[in-house]
Write a protein that holds these residues in place. Structure first.
Motif, PDB file in Angstrom:
ATOM      1  N   LEU A 330      51.643  68.054  11.978  1.00  0.00           N
ATOM      2  CA  LEU A 330      52.607  67.645  10.965  1.00  0.00           C
ATOM      3  C   LEU A 330      54.024  68.010  11.376  1.00  0.00           C
ATOM      4  N   ALA A 331      54.988  67.321  10.812  1.00  0.00           N
ATOM      5  CA  ALA A 331      56.399  67.635  11.057  1.00  0.00           C
ATOM      6  C   ALA A 331      56.856  68.808  10.195  1.00  0.00           C
ATOM      7  N   VAL A 332      55.977  69.293   9.345  1.00  0.00           N
ATOM      8  CA  VAL A 332      56.275  70.436   8.474  1.00  0.00           C
ATOM      9  C   VAL A 332      55.183  71.483   8.665  1.00  0.00           C
ATOM     10  N   PRO A 333      55.433  72.736   8.285  1.00  0.00           N
ATOM     11  CA  PRO A 333      54.368  73.735   8.361  1.00  0.00           C
ATOM     12  C   PRO A 333      53.153  73.322   7.529  1.00  0.00           C
ATOM     13  N   TYR A 334      51.970  73.677   8.030  1.00  0.00           N
ATOM     14  CA  TYR A 334      50.739  73.264   7.358  1.00  0.00           C
ATOM     15  C   TYR A 334      50.512  73.953   6.018  1.00  0.00           C
ATOM     16  N   LYS A 335      51.203  75.065   5.752  1.00  0.00           N
ATOM     17  CA  LYS A 335      50.824  75.924   4.625  1.00  0.00           C
ATOM     18  C   LYS A 335      50.799  75.178   3.293  1.00  0.00           C
ATOM     19  N   GLU A 336      51.871  74.446   2.967  1.00  0.00           N
ATOM     20  CA  GLU A 336      51.907  73.778   1.666  1.00  0.00           C
ATOM     21  C   GLU A 336      50.868  72.667   1.549  1.00  0.00           C
ATOM     22  N   PRO A 337      50.797  71.725   2.510  1.00  0.00           N
ATOM     23  CA  PRO A 337      49.773  70.680   2.362  1.00  0.00           C
ATOM     24  C   PRO A 337      48.350  71.228   2.373  1.00  0.00           C
ATOM     25  N   ARG A 338      48.084  72.244   3.171  1.00  0.00           N
ATOM     26  CA  ARG A 338      46.733  72.811   3.197  1.00  0.00           C
ATOM     27  C   ARG A 338      46.411  73.488   1.864  1.00  0.00           C
ATOM     28  N   THR A 339      47.384  74.207   1.320  1.00  0.00           N
ATOM     29  CA  THR A 339      47.168  74.867   0.032  1.00  0.00           C
ATOM     30  C   THR A 339      46.965  73.844  -1.076  1.00  0.00           C
ATOM     31  N   ARG A 340      47.725  72.764  -1.038  1.00  0.00           N
ATOM     32  CA  ARG A 340      47.579  71.723  -2.058  1.00  0.00           C
ATOM     33  C   ARG A 340      46.233  71.008  -1.921  1.00  0.00           C
ATOM     34  N   LEU A 341      45.762  70.856  -0.671  1.00  0.00           N
ATOM     35  CA  LEU A 341      44.430  70.272  -0.479  1.00  0.00           C
ATOM     36  C   LEU A 341      43.367  71.109  -1.187  1.00  0.00           C
ATOM     37  N   VAL A 342      43.500  72.422  -1.091  1.00  0.00           N
ATOM     38  CA  VAL A 342      42.525  73.303  -1.738  1.00  0.00           C
ATOM     39  C   VAL A 342      42.702  73.292  -3.260  1.00  0.00           C
ATOM     40  N   LYS A 343      43.924  73.534  -3.722  1.00  0.00           N
ATOM     41  CA  LYS A 343      44.139  73.760  -5.152  1.00  0.00           C
ATOM     42  C   LYS A 343      44.142  72.479  -5.978  1.00  0.00           C
ATOM     43  N   GLU A 344      44.708  71.408  -5.421  1.00  0.00           N
ATOM     44  CA  GLU A 344      44.820  70.167  -6.180  1.00  0.00           C
ATOM     45  C   GLU A 344      43.678  69.196  -5.892  1.00  0.00           C
ATOM     46  N   GLN A 345      43.255  69.140  -4.623  1.00  0.00           N
ATOM     47  CA  GLN A 345      42.248  68.155  -4.214  1.00  0.00           C
ATOM     48  C   GLN A 345      40.864  68.757  -3.996  1.00  0.00           C
ATOM     49  N   HIS A 346      40.773  70.073  -4.121  1.00  0.00           N
ATOM     50  CA  HIS A 346      39.488  70.770  -3.956  1.00  0.00           C
ATOM     51  C   HIS A 346      38.821  70.386  -2.644  1.00  0.00           C
ATOM     52  N   CYS A 347      39.557  70.636  -1.568  1.00  0.00           N
ATOM     53  CA  CYS A 347      39.080  70.306  -0.227  1.00  0.00           C
ATOM     54  C   CYS A 347      39.514  71.398   0.742  1.00  0.00           C
ATOM     55  N   PHE A 348      38.560  71.996   1.434  1.00  0.00           N
ATOM     56  CA  PHE A 348      38.857  73.027   2.420  1.00  0.00           C
ATOM     57  C   PHE A 348      39.083  72.418   3.798  1.00  0.00           C
ATOM     58  N   THR A 349      40.134  72.895   4.489  1.00  0.00           N
ATOM     59  CA  THR A 349      40.378  72.549   5.889  1.00  0.00           C
ATOM     60  C   THR A 349      40.770  73.828   6.622  1.00  0.00           C
ATOM     61  N   GLY A 350      40.854  73.726   7.947  1.00  0.00           N
ATOM     62  CA  GLY A 350      41.354  74.837   8.747  1.00  0.00           C
ATOM     63  C   GLY A 350      42.796  74.593   9.157  1.00  0.00           C
ATOM     64  N   CYS A 351      43.282  75.413  10.068  1.00  0.00           N
ATOM     65  CA  CYS A 351      44.665  75.286  10.525  1.00  0.00           C
ATOM     66  C   CYS A 351      44.778  75.877  11.927  1.00  0.00           C
ATOM     67  N   ALA A 352      45.898  75.592  12.585  1.00  0.00           N
ATOM     68  CA  ALA A 352      46.183  76.150  13.905  1.00  0.00           C
ATOM     69  C   ALA A 352      47.685  76.176  14.104  1.00  0.00           C
ATOM     70  N   GLY A 353      48.164  77.208  14.813  1.00  0.00           N
ATOM     71  CA  GLY A 353      49.596  77.315  15.042  1.00  0.00           C
ATOM     72  C   GLY A 353      50.345  77.387  13.726  1.00  0.00           C
ATOM     73  N   THR A 354      51.432  76.627  13.616  1.00  0.00           N
ATOM     74  CA  THR A 354      52.197  76.577  12.366  1.00  0.00           C
ATOM     75  C   THR A 354      52.172  75.207  11.717  1.00  0.00           C
ATOM     76  N   ASN A 355      51.762  74.168  12.467  1.00  0.00           N
ATOM     77  CA  ASN A 355      51.920  72.798  11.982  1.00  0.00           C
ATOM     78  C   ASN A 355      50.654  71.949  12.056  1.00  0.00           C
ATOM     79  N   VAL A 356      49.521  72.533  12.415  1.00  0.00           N
ATOM     80  CA  VAL A 356      48.312  71.729  12.630  1.00  0.00           C
ATOM     81  C   VAL A 356      47.256  72.038  11.583  1.00  0.00           C
ATOM     82  N   ILE A 357      46.822  70.997  10.873  1.00  0.00           N
ATOM     83  CA  ILE A 357      45.643  71.091  10.017  1.00  0.00           C
ATOM     84  C   ILE A 357      44.428  70.759  10.881  1.00  0.00           C
ATOM     85  N   ARG A 358      43.424  71.627  10.800  1.00  0.00           N
ATOM     86  CA  ARG A 358      42.271  71.515  11.690  1.00  0.00           C
ATOM     87  C   ARG A 358      41.026  71.173  10.867  1.00  0.00           C
ATOM     88  N   LEU A 359      40.322  70.114  11.269  1.00  0.00           N
ATOM     89  CA  LEU A 359      39.108  69.694  10.586  1.00  0.00           C
ATOM     90  C   LEU A 359      37.897  70.122  11.407  1.00  0.00           C
TER      91      LEU A 359
END
Length: 381
Positions: A330-359
């Motif tokens: 992503l062009a932005v840090p993963y923290k906000e979209p990943r957190t919103r995926l969990v809290k709003e969309q009820h979906c767990f994902t992983g992450c890497a570095g500062t900008n990568v959402i990992r499936l």
């Protein structure tokens, strides 16, 4: 006593799981595209796995490696047949870090050397030598910083040859798809060249398949995408995570060039009866439900759908991966979209570095569940 607080945690308590879904203590359902960090290979609470574990613990959960354990031999035979390395030897332990630790130790016994080459952004574990081979100074304690390891760039064969030509390298250890490194894959040309150089300079070639292996890439091992023949096989292959679907287990697949010596390696819990029963059940399910093939098919579908989204949402700067090991940069840090995926969309994902959402979902992920994830991710975008 309280817990030693080293993990930043979501305020969620998961109580049960089924397939690619988990439920919290409030009854809320979540789609699991994380798989407990690539550990859940055949899905949560698979009935065949549950039955195998239950039956075994009802008979014998553990006895020491001082007696015969036919389950170890059964697992070794099955694993060799399924992965294509039936002429290799298997040493069973408890975790990925321990697998890498023993592989590096065995390499040093073999050629008497002490220097290791590892990839930049590598992650190989948190034990003594495994953490030293991990390219993250924040987790290498001074007692582990012993100068054994040189980190080199991915796919830069010239840089690796310069180091190997010095003639003092004990082992090369690589992840053919880097996990913590952001889902970056070794090229076929680099792999073949590195394999040849290791042979030329009597250096042991180790493939860390702890995260990218065990069917996740769409072949049993990720390095098998890069091989032209059996001559390109690694000297050792390390496995863990998906091998027992959540029960702690690891292993080292060791080529015939290494002769075992009594007492050279050892373990208390490794290869215990309960772990072996679970690991055999995992192989049963992988074969019966064609999960390696499913990982390739569903993974390709997800990548295709994500690349379509990329055209619509420029915040996605890259999509890469193989099978069900996928990175969304992503062009932005993963923290906000990943957190919103969990809290709003009820979906767990992983992450890497500062900008990568990992499936890293279970290998039983269906096309419908893949499309469900895409819709949830699109809502966050």
């Amino acid at each position: 006593m309280i817990l030693f607080d080293v993990y930043p945690l979501f305020d969620i308590t998961i109580e049960k799981g089924k397939g690619c879904h988990v439920w919290d203590d409030k009854g809320e359902e979540y789609l699991d595209l994380y798989g407990g960090h690539a550990v859940i290979s055949i899905g949560h609470a698979h009935p065949h796995y549950v039955e195998a574990i239950s039956n075994q613990v009802g008979k014998l959960g553990f006895y020491s490696n001082s007696v015969q354990n036919p389950l170890q031999k059964q697992l070794a035979k099955r694993l060799g047949e399924v992965c294509g390395y039936d002429n290799y030897q298997l040493f069973l332990i408890n975790s990925g870090a321990e697998a890498n630790e023993n592989a590096l130790k065995l390499a040093s016994f073999h050629n008497g050397r002490t220097r290791v080459l590892s990839l930049e952004k590598a992650f190989h574990g948190r034990t003594s030598l495994a953490v030293e081979a991990t390219n993250n100074p924040k987790i290498i304690a001074p007692i582990n910083a012993n100068g054994h390891v040189t980190y080199l760039p991915i796919n830069d064969l010239e840089a690796w040859e310069r180091e190997l030509a010095k003639g003092d390298v004990c082992a090369v250890i690589i992840e053919c798809i880097q996990g913590v490194g952001g889902i970056r894959m070794v090229t076929k040309e680099f792999y073949a060249g590195l394999r040849a150089l290791c042979t030329k300079y009597n250096t042991v070639f180790i493939c860390d398949e702890i995260q990218c292996g065990y069917g996740r890439s769409g072949k049993f091992f990720a390095h098998q995408w890069l091989m032209d023949s059996t001559a390109d096989a690694p000297d050792m292959i390390t496995v863990a995570k998906g091998i027992c679907n959540g029960f702690p287990m690891g292993g080292v697949l060791i080529s015939p060039k290494f002769a075992p010596v009594y007492g050279q390696l050892g373990t208390t819990f490794g290869g215990n009866h309960l772990a072996c029963a679970g690991a055999i059940a995992v192989l049963d399910v992988m074969e019966q439900e064609h999960l390696v093939e499913n990982a390739e098919k569903v993974g390709n579908h997800i990548v295709s759908r994500l690349k379509e989204l990329q055209k619509e949402y420029p915040v996605i700067t890259d999509v890469r991966g193989c099978g069900l090991m996928i990175g969304i940069e992503l062009a932005v840090p993963y923290k906000e979209p990943r957190t919103r995926l969990v809290k709003e969309q009820h979906c767990f994902t992983g992450c890497a570095g500062t900008n990568v959402i990992r499936l890293l979902p279970p290998l039983c992920l269906t096309m419908q569940e893949a499309d469900d994830f895409i819709e949830r991710f699109k809502a966050v975008l």
